[in-house]
Design a protein around this motif. Sequence first.
Motif, mmCIF file in Angstrom:
data_model
loop_
_atom_site.group_PDB
_atom_site.id
_atom_site.type_symbol
_atom_site.label_atom_id
_atom_site.label_comp_id
_atom_site.label_asym_id
_atom_site.label_seq_id
_atom_site.Cartn_x
_atom_site.Cartn_y
_atom_site.Cartn_z
ATOM 1 N N ASN A 1 55.519 13.598 80.694
ATOM 2 C CA ASN A 1 56.577 12.567 80.517
ATOM 3 C C ASN A 1 57.736 13.106 80.057
ATOM 4 O O ASN A 1 58.813 13.005 80.253
ATOM 5 N N ALA A 2 57.389 13.992 78.958
ATOM 6 C CA ALA A 2 58.530 14.773 78.062
ATOM 7 C C ALA A 2 59.358 15.602 78.837
ATOM 8 O O ALA A 2 60.412 15.573 79.031
ATOM 9 N N ALA B 1 61.662 13.679 81.117
ATOM 10 C CA ALA B 1 62.652 12.842 80.556
ATOM 11 C C ALA B 1 63.535 13.976 79.654
ATOM 12 O O ALA B 1 64.855 13.549 79.783
ATOM 13 N N PRO C 1 59.342 7.361 71.623
ATOM 14 C CA PRO C 1 58.698 8.504 71.746
ATOM 15 C C PRO C 1 59.339 9.482 71.212
ATOM 16 O O PRO C 1 60.734 9.667 71.109
ATOM 17 N N LEU D 1 62.043 11.777 72.425
ATOM 18 C CA LEU D 1 63.520 11.226 72.723
ATOM 19 C C LEU D 1 64.135 10.823 71.646
ATOM 20 O O LEU D 1 65.633 10.851 71.632
ATOM 21 N N GLU E 1 55.877 3.769 80.102
ATOM 22 C CA GLU E 1 56.289 4.931 79.516
ATOM 23 C C GLU E 1 57.439 5.505 80.280
ATOM 24 O O GLU E 1 58.621 5.777 79.698
ATOM 25 N N ARG E 2 57.166 5.697 81.536
ATOM 26 C CA ARG E 2 58.261 6.471 82.406
ATOM 27 C C ARG E 2 59.684 5.426 82.388
ATOM 28 O O ARG E 2 60.635 5.912 82.603
ATOM 29 N N ASP F 1 61.282 5.843 79.267
ATOM 30 C CA ASP F 1 62.084 6.859 79.040
ATOM 31 C C ASP F 1 63.411 6.892 80.130
ATOM 32 O O ASP F 1 64.312 7.339 79.252
#
Length: 491
Positions: free
Chosen positions: A47-48, A51, A140, A143, A290-291, A294
């Motif tokens: 995910n990181a 994003a 998160p 971010l 989560e996406r 983000d």
Amino acid sequence: MARKAAIIGGGVIGGGWAARFLLNGWDVKVFDPDPEAERKIGEVLANARRAMPGLSDTSMPEEGALSFHSDMAEAVAGAEWIQESVPERLDLKHKVYAGLQAGCDAGAIIGSSTSGFKPSELQEGAARPEQIVVTHPFNPVYLMPLVEVVPSAANGAEIVARAKEILESVGMFPLHVRKEIDAHIADRFLEAVWREALWLVKDGVATTEEIDEAIRMGFGIRWAQMGLFDTYRVAGGEAGMRHFMAQFGPALEWPWTKLMDVPEFTDELVDLIAEQSDAQSGHMTIREMERIRDDNLVSMMRALKAQDWASGAVLNKQDRRLSDAAGMVRRAEDIADASQPIVTQARAVPVDWLDYNGHMTESRYLHAFADASDRLMEIVGCDQDYIASGGSFFTAETHIRHIDEAKLGERIEVRTRVLMAEGKKMHLWHEMYAGERLLATAEHILIHVSLETRRPAPFSPEIAANLAMIAEAQADLPAPEGVGRYVGAPR
């Protein structure tokens, strides 16, 4: 040589810390006895990687090396920064610190992600209490810029300053909490809102979804860019905060709040909230949520970047730091080899640059090429000070060829040539690449103008000299394929 960080505890927060350091070029060692730690951190990292680059308008450093270790001493050996994110049990944290300090460098900083404990409580019984400081992030971690830095009397000014410098270097905003207090600053607000929300659900006033709508459709947006006190200052009108306090201060004595009372956490209340939460968003997986989170955070913070405001100002500062570290040219005298195209843009494709086809939309190609022209202008001397003095360039013509797709998170680079610069006219040629794959070209004609008359005007001597130097150095390069084409010309 890459800087080294150790992550102790690889849950959601620990995984976010790993991503924050790793994607900023640090080597990261992880210790977590959970047999699923590598999988869990891998999902957070996925995910990181999707994003985090979208926050930057410049290229991020090469990703560091990630490794997992079954021995804590091995994980912390040689680490400059150690981040502890184990469960909120003081006895467990004390046990972990004893192991950390037995194996880590005496000069390493040990930051704790604790959301509630004071640093003096964490330092009790430690071999080197001055080494341990609270560095409380927000999810998160890869971010959100805020990290509360909470020292105790045992922490010297040097370690606090060094902690803040390191956190800033990875794009965070270290808020120095000057006094120890349970739950620090931000979580005390969250606790107050949480208590009120529990009562509203328990008393049947609102559902979980209605409470979330009240926040995200109203004050949550205001708080995101102006905080609490500036929001209320504006609400006071021309008379400002004093008028707001006089008008709404008496309401503090009205029986609105239940902050001093907590609803009993019965099974019935837990079931009620869980059922409402399932009805609200149970159709999505946590990874999907989560996406979405983000993408929304990146888009909102990118909007604040354009205003150089709040979290956007933090991101702009980090962009300048990353750009300088990557060796991006800002002045003509810094060009290593003027005979070759100049790299004027290096960045990743952010989420708000995508269209309904899932690739970069055509307007963003122009955006990237316009940024490249702006960088070339800055390089030759047409910077903000020059523009303020009354001279600038206006774009007269643009021709873009779209050759290949650019996807979310893909690293793109724009390489620029000066084809001609005479009198009042500058002719630029840009090529956009992903690696060595050509994505697009752009041909720009810009006219130098007087901002006072809004009419064409000769270059300044400095700009004329810099443009001539680059154009002459690049004159022996072969003519670009596609230069001078018209729209619809056969390829």
